[in-house]
Design an enzyme around this catalytic site. Structure first.
Site, PDB file in Angstrom:
ATOM      1  CG  HIS A 129      -1.973   1.096   1.144  1.00 54.54           C
ATOM      2  ND1 HIS A 129      -3.005   1.066   0.237  1.00 54.54           N
ATOM      3  CD2 HIS A 129      -2.147   2.229   1.856  1.00 54.54           C
ATOM      4  CE1 HIS A 129      -3.778   2.124   0.408  1.00 54.54           C
ATOM      5  NE2 HIS A 129      -3.268   2.854   1.385  1.00 54.54           N
ATOM      6  CG  HIS A 187      -1.625   6.828  -0.823  1.00 59.85           C
ATOM      7  ND1 HIS A 187      -2.605   6.491  -1.725  1.00 59.85           N
ATOM      8  CD2 HIS A 187      -2.068   6.406   0.387  1.00 59.85           C
ATOM      9  CE1 HIS A 187      -3.605   5.897  -1.087  1.00 59.85           C
ATOM     10  NE2 HIS A 187      -3.305   5.836   0.193  1.00 59.85           N
ATOM     11  CE1 TYR A 244      -5.691  10.578  -3.455  1.00 56.19           C
ATOM     12  CE2 TYR A 244      -5.461   8.321  -2.688  1.00 56.19           C
ATOM     13  CZ  TYR A 244      -5.271   9.675  -2.496  1.00 56.19           C
ATOM     14  OH  TYR A 244      -4.641  10.134  -1.353  1.00 56.19           O
ATOM     15  CG  HIS A 247     -10.591   6.738  -1.352  1.00 55.27           C
ATOM     16  ND1 HIS A 247     -11.181   7.082  -0.150  1.00 55.27           N
ATOM     17  CD2 HIS A 247      -9.319   7.216  -1.299  1.00 55.27           C
ATOM     18  CE1 HIS A 247     -10.304   7.745   0.595  1.00 55.27           C
ATOM     19  NE2 HIS A 247      -9.174   7.837  -0.083  1.00 55.27           N
ATOM     20  CG  HIS A 288      -5.591   1.917   6.985  1.00 56.49           C
ATOM     21  ND1 HIS A 288      -4.236   2.070   7.221  1.00 56.49           N
ATOM     22  CD2 HIS A 288      -5.875   2.758   5.954  1.00 56.49           C
ATOM     23  CE1 HIS A 288      -3.734   2.963   6.383  1.00 56.49           C
ATOM     24  NE2 HIS A 288      -4.698   3.395   5.605  1.00 56.49           N
ATOM     25  CG  ASP A 299      -1.053   4.787   4.094  1.00 60.23           C
ATOM     26  OD1 ASP A 299      -1.354   5.321   3.007  1.00 60.23           O
ATOM     27  OD2 ASP A 299      -1.805   4.841   5.078  1.00 60.23           O
TER      28      ASP A 299
END
Length: 433
Positions: A59, A61, A121, A204, A262, A313
């Protein structure tokens, strides 16, 4: 990166659940063709230290890396942190995202990551208008991974609402395709080239995508943020009369192809639903503690049948060894018991299980037919010296700085940390004051 080498002699390596000495691995077409402990070869490249399979960051971003050292300076909550994250999201375009993501993925590679799951995203221009190439930002991430030498599971994300049906606002316009069908159409047209990339999908969260829309389209793999904050649960109960997990279960979203991220604030029923469906659960301990999210029920999820994976993350830290041990250490704080998670459990979460959750079931083990990934750690550093030079060294003592060699798909990567640092500094300075 350098040209593929046909064979390596590993001083010590994690093979079939144990660390073994003098493991000769031979590689052809970027896969292991033989893995033989107790061997010798004058022609093989020797890798001193302890070697484990390539690690999966399930995961990520990538653009959140620009926030490190900035969002930790004062008080606040997840929701105030989110406003700072939005400010970075407003500034990126395909070129700057390529530069930033390349540096971030190179930082991950230097820490032993060979596959990244990018929860993506940030799709459109700042006003929400698609680029001429509607997948321009996704292509930037694919190229960044190629340049860094890592594999990418691009989890193209559907994001339709600012919260339980409310319209998107501000920078969220960049995330939104308008409706779930247009998201699915754009995703279906995204066919990047290269064996280093697998295109999956993501919703999301139940905040951003209605569950009846989730039920209309599928992806493999499929990832979803779940119950990171109590407020999400409270709002979901108010709107739907059900927890987010129950909504996902009722609409057919859970299952072996799905990873929920999570899963921090769960009811007993939620845990049973995730376990009985064999859903993957991705914990991101360094981010969850940085944001004050809480400690998720890792033991209960595992005992119910869910499968653990790990991610970094927001990249407050990029250190997969810290993510591994944090699962057990956080559980110790929550339960006041030691030894819930074994060393082998945590290594599996970071390797074979993590890769499977990203659509790369052929990676994560030193075995014939698997993708040829090798991560070698120094066993004589100030952190690792005297710790046994085995799997316990890897999980309980080592850090990202102890990685001395990474082979991904048979290719030896360049771990020039000083150059990566310069690239990160230059790129982030160009984005933020």
């Amino acid at each position: 990166m350098t040209s593929p080498t046909s064979s390596y002699l590993l001083e010590r390596a994690w093979v079939d659940g144990a660390v073994r000495d003098d493991v000769l691995v031979e590689i052809e077409d970027r896969r292991f063709t033989s893995v033989t402990p107790g061997s010798t070869s004058p022609d093989a490249v020797r890798l001193a230290g302890v070697t484990v399979p390539g690690l999966a960051n399930a995961h990520s971003h990538a653009f959140h890396r620009a926030l490190r050292g900035r969002t930790q300076r004062g008080r606040g909550t997840f929701w105030t942190w989110r406003e700072q994250m939005y400010a970075v999201a407003e500034r990126l375009d395909p070129d700057s995202y390529l530069a930033l993501a390349t540096a971030v993925y190179r930082e991950m590679a230097a820490a032993g990551t060979t596959t990244v799951g990018e929860f993506h995203y940030l799709h459109h221009q700042p006003d929400g208008t698609p680029y001429d190439d509607p997948n321009a930002m996704g292509h930037a991430l694919v190229e960044a991974a190629r340049a860094a030498g890592v594999r990418l599971s691009l989890l193209d994300t559907c994001y339709l609402s600012s919260g339980f049906g409310a319209p998107v606002e501000g920078v969220q316009r960049r995330y939104c395709d308008g409706d779930v069908d247009r998201w699915a159409e754009r995703l279906a047209r995204f066919e990047p080239e290269g064996g280093h990339v697998h295109v999956g999908g993501a919703f999301h969260s139940v905040r951003a995508v209605a569950p009846h829309d989730m039920a209309r389209h599928a992806a493999d793999p499929l990832h979803v943020h779940l119950s990171e904050q109590p407020q999400e649960n409270e709002d979901c109960l108010a709107v739907y009369g059900a927890t987010p997990t129950r909504l996902l279960a009722d609409h057919g979203v859970l299952g072996p192809r799905t990873t929920v991220v999570h899963a921090t604030h769960l009811t007993d029923e939620d845990v049973d639903l995730l376990g009985s469906t064999r859903t993957h659960v991705c914990f991101c301990p360094t981010t969850e503690r940085d944001l004050g999210d809480g400690v998720g029920p890792s033991r209960e999820l595992r005992d119910a049948g869910a499968r653990l994976t790990l991610g970094s993350d927001s990249h407050a830290v990029i250190d997969p060894f810290e993510e591994m041990r944090a699962v057990e250490l956080d559980e110790r704080l929550a339960s006041r018991r030691r030894g819930t998670w074994t060393t082998a459990d945590l290594l599996a979460a970071a390797t074979v299980t993590g890769h499977a959750s990203l659509g790369f079931a052929d990676a994560g083990a030193l075995a014939v037919g698997q993708r040829a990934d090798l991560v070698t750690l120094d066993t004589t550093s100030v952190r690792t010296a005297g710790t046994g030079a085995d799997e316990h060294t890897v999980v309980w003592a080592a850090g990202a700085a102890d990685v001395v060699s990474v082979v991904a798909d048979g290719v030896l990567l360049d771990l020039d940390r000083e150059a990566v640092g310069r690239d990160l500094d230059r790129t982030i300075r160009s984005l933020l004051p």
